[in-house]
Design an enzyme around this catalytic site. Structure first.
Site, PDB file in Angstrom:
ATOM      1  N   LYS A  26      18.508 -19.289 -40.616  1.00  0.00           N
ATOM      2  CA  LYS A  26      18.240 -17.522 -40.030  1.00  0.00           C
ATOM      3  C   LYS A  26      17.146 -17.391 -38.982  1.00  0.00           C
ATOM      4  O   LYS A  26      16.488 -18.429 -38.896  1.00  0.00           O
ATOM      5  CB  LYS A  26      17.933 -17.089 -41.473  1.00  0.00           C
ATOM      6  N   TYR A 256      -8.057  -5.802 -20.716  1.00  0.00           N
ATOM      7  CA  TYR A 256      -7.876  -4.462 -21.347  1.00  0.00           C
ATOM      8  C   TYR A 256      -9.023  -4.311 -22.212  1.00  0.00           C
ATOM      9  O   TYR A 256      -9.501  -5.243 -22.975  1.00  0.00           O
ATOM     10  CB  TYR A 256      -6.508  -4.325 -22.153  1.00  0.00           C
TER      11      TYR A 256
HETATM   12  C1  LIG Z   1      14.363 -18.698 -46.112  1.00  0.00           C
HETATM   13  C2  LIG Z   1      14.677 -18.969 -47.182  1.00  0.00           C
HETATM   14  C3  LIG Z   1      14.443 -20.201 -47.733  1.00  0.00           C
HETATM   15  C4  LIG Z   1      13.708 -21.379 -46.924  1.00  0.00           C
HETATM   16  O1  LIG Z   1      12.490 -21.127 -47.173  1.00  0.00           O
HETATM   17  P1  LIG Z   1      11.363 -22.101 -46.658  1.00  0.00           P
HETATM   18  O2  LIG Z   1      10.003 -21.600 -47.017  1.00  0.00           O
HETATM   19  O3  LIG Z   1      11.269 -21.775 -45.004  1.00  0.00           O
HETATM   20  O4  LIG Z   1      11.468 -23.639 -46.840  1.00  0.00           O
HETATM   21  C5  LIG Z   1      15.124 -20.672 -48.911  1.00  0.00           C
HETATM   22  N1  LIG Z   1      15.937 -19.929 -49.737  1.00  0.00           N
HETATM   23  C6  LIG Z   1      16.183 -18.692 -49.228  1.00  0.00           C
HETATM   24  C7  LIG Z   1      17.053 -17.634 -50.167  1.00  0.00           C
HETATM   25  C8  LIG Z   1      15.460 -18.119 -47.827  1.00  0.00           C
HETATM   26  O5  LIG Z   1      15.757 -17.028 -47.684  1.00  0.00           O
END
Ligand SMILES: *Cc1c(COP(=O)(O)O)cnc(C)c1O
Length: 370
Positions: A26, A256
């Site tokens: 994702k 800035y």
């Molecule tokens: C993002 C996510 C993960 C992965 O989590 P990490 O901490 O990055 O390993 C696993 N399961 C779900 C449902 C997620 O949304």
């Protein structure tokens, strides 16, 4: 931004052990670039590839399809009602958090004339989605009925504190998950067994028993520490060119708000990177540095949109055209991703996903050969 795909694949093997994997890609593979990350993982796990890829939105699933991945894709966040049809047409699996969503999904299955897959989310304490674990006895039968015309592929839960030292919350969530699963009606005769999965990176590394044959790692693939003192191989390296070097006299103001003024004669190097690339402004008050010729050069003044200035008074050979390293190793020195996150008061996830498209991604490693 250099992305070491071999290191990413080594991290993947380590976090999964002998379990199957749903790599979480994702948010453009946590900012590293989903297309190349997906290709590298598919190649590393050939011939089968991973069990599925995990995304958060329908658009992300559609992008993986457009990139040529024909295997399973699970959308792990709830989606708006108007996107179910698109999800069905792209052949995505949905994470289902309500009976209403299940109904909608089975309507789409009837429309597209296919048994669409889903994973049921069981809320064991995360609170943001899922059906309540304590009421599984009540909703279990309704889900089984509502699943006709669909493929109920699995059940999952998500840990809220697997990366924090006390293990009690994670043990409690695991226990709730098992208890909810035990209340669900069994698969109908002849149907494939539903998979159960729970472990994110931190849980997979700290509680290997909770891998339970299938894990959903994200951050550990991408080089972020999953909270256990267990540091994966670095994957993302953030670099910028020195675009200007200046000798300044005492009392020269900088940036800035003119928040910095030289204490004496100093040498300043301007780097061609700023918050417009995703380098957080908070890194400067947080005491951030860049590596130049193996030495730490402190960031001074406020980070601008396009440029950042470091003090190289003690790096007299620093020159225009040099490569400064803001995250990663250089000449035996290292600034870790987690150090940068800590200095900014945030987590490695937010640093990586905050890196903007203006930064070119350069892929290294045999796993990424194209
Ligand atoms: C993002 C996510 C993960 C992965 O989590 P990490 O901490 O990055 O390993 C696993 N399961 C779900 C449902 C997620 O949304």
């Amino acid at each position: 931004m250099e992305v070491d795909l071999d290191a990413l694949c080594a991290n993947l093997r380590r976090v999964a052990g002998s379990a199957e994997v749903i790599p979480m890609v994702k948010a453009d593979a946590y900012g590293l670039g989903a297309p190349r990350v997906v290709d590298a993982i598919v190649a590393a796990l050939a011939p089968e590839g991973p069990r599925a890829f995990g995304v958060a939105t329908v658009a992300e699933g559609e992008a993986l399809r457009a990139g040529g991945w024909a295997g399973r894709i699970v959308v792990f966040a709830p989606i708006p009602p108007g996107e179910f049809r698109r999800a069905g047409e792209a052949g995505l699996a949905l994470a289902i958090s309500s009976l209403a969503a299940l109904r909608r999904w089975s309507e789409v299955a009837a429309e597209v004339g296919r048994a669409l897959p889903f994973h049921l989310e069981i809320d064991t304490g995360m609170g943001r989605s899922g059906l309540p674990w304590a009421e599984a006895g009540a909703w279990g039968a309704m889900v089984a009925t509502g699943a006709s015309g669909l493929r109920w592929e699995g059940c999952f839960t998500h840990f809220h504190s697997a990366d924090e030292p006390p293990s009690a919350p994670t043990l409690a969530q695991w226990d709730r998950f098992r208890r909810a699963l035990a209340q669900l009606p069994p698969e109908p005769p002849g149907a494939p067994r539903r998979v159960a999965h729970a472990a994110n990176s931190a849980a997979a590394l700290r509680f290997p028993a909770y891998r339970a044959g299938l894990v959903r790692p994200g951050i550990a693939l991408y080089g972020g520490a999953a909270g256990s003192g267990d540091v994966p191989l670095p994957v993302a390296k953030l670099c910028a060119r020195v675009v200007l070097v200046r000798e300044v006299p005492a009392e020269t103001s900088l940036g800035y708000g003119a928040t910095y003024t030289s204490g004496g004669a100093e040498r300043w190097a301007t780097l061609g990177i700023g918050y417009g690339d995703g380098l957080p402004r908070l890194l400067s008050p947080g005491g951030g540095c860049a590596l130049l010729r193996g030495r730490r050069a402190p960031i001074i003044g406020r980070i601008s949109m396009d440029v950042t200035v470091v003090d190289v008074t003690h790096v007299p050979d620093a020159a225009e055209g040099d490569v400064a390293t803001l995250i990663g190793r250089s000449h035996g020195a290292e600034i870790t991703l987690d150090e940068v996150a800590e200095r900014c008061g945030t987590i490695s996830y937010e640093i990586l996903t905050g890196l903007t498209p203006r930064l070119p991604r350069v892929y290294l490693g045999a796993a990424g050969a194209r």
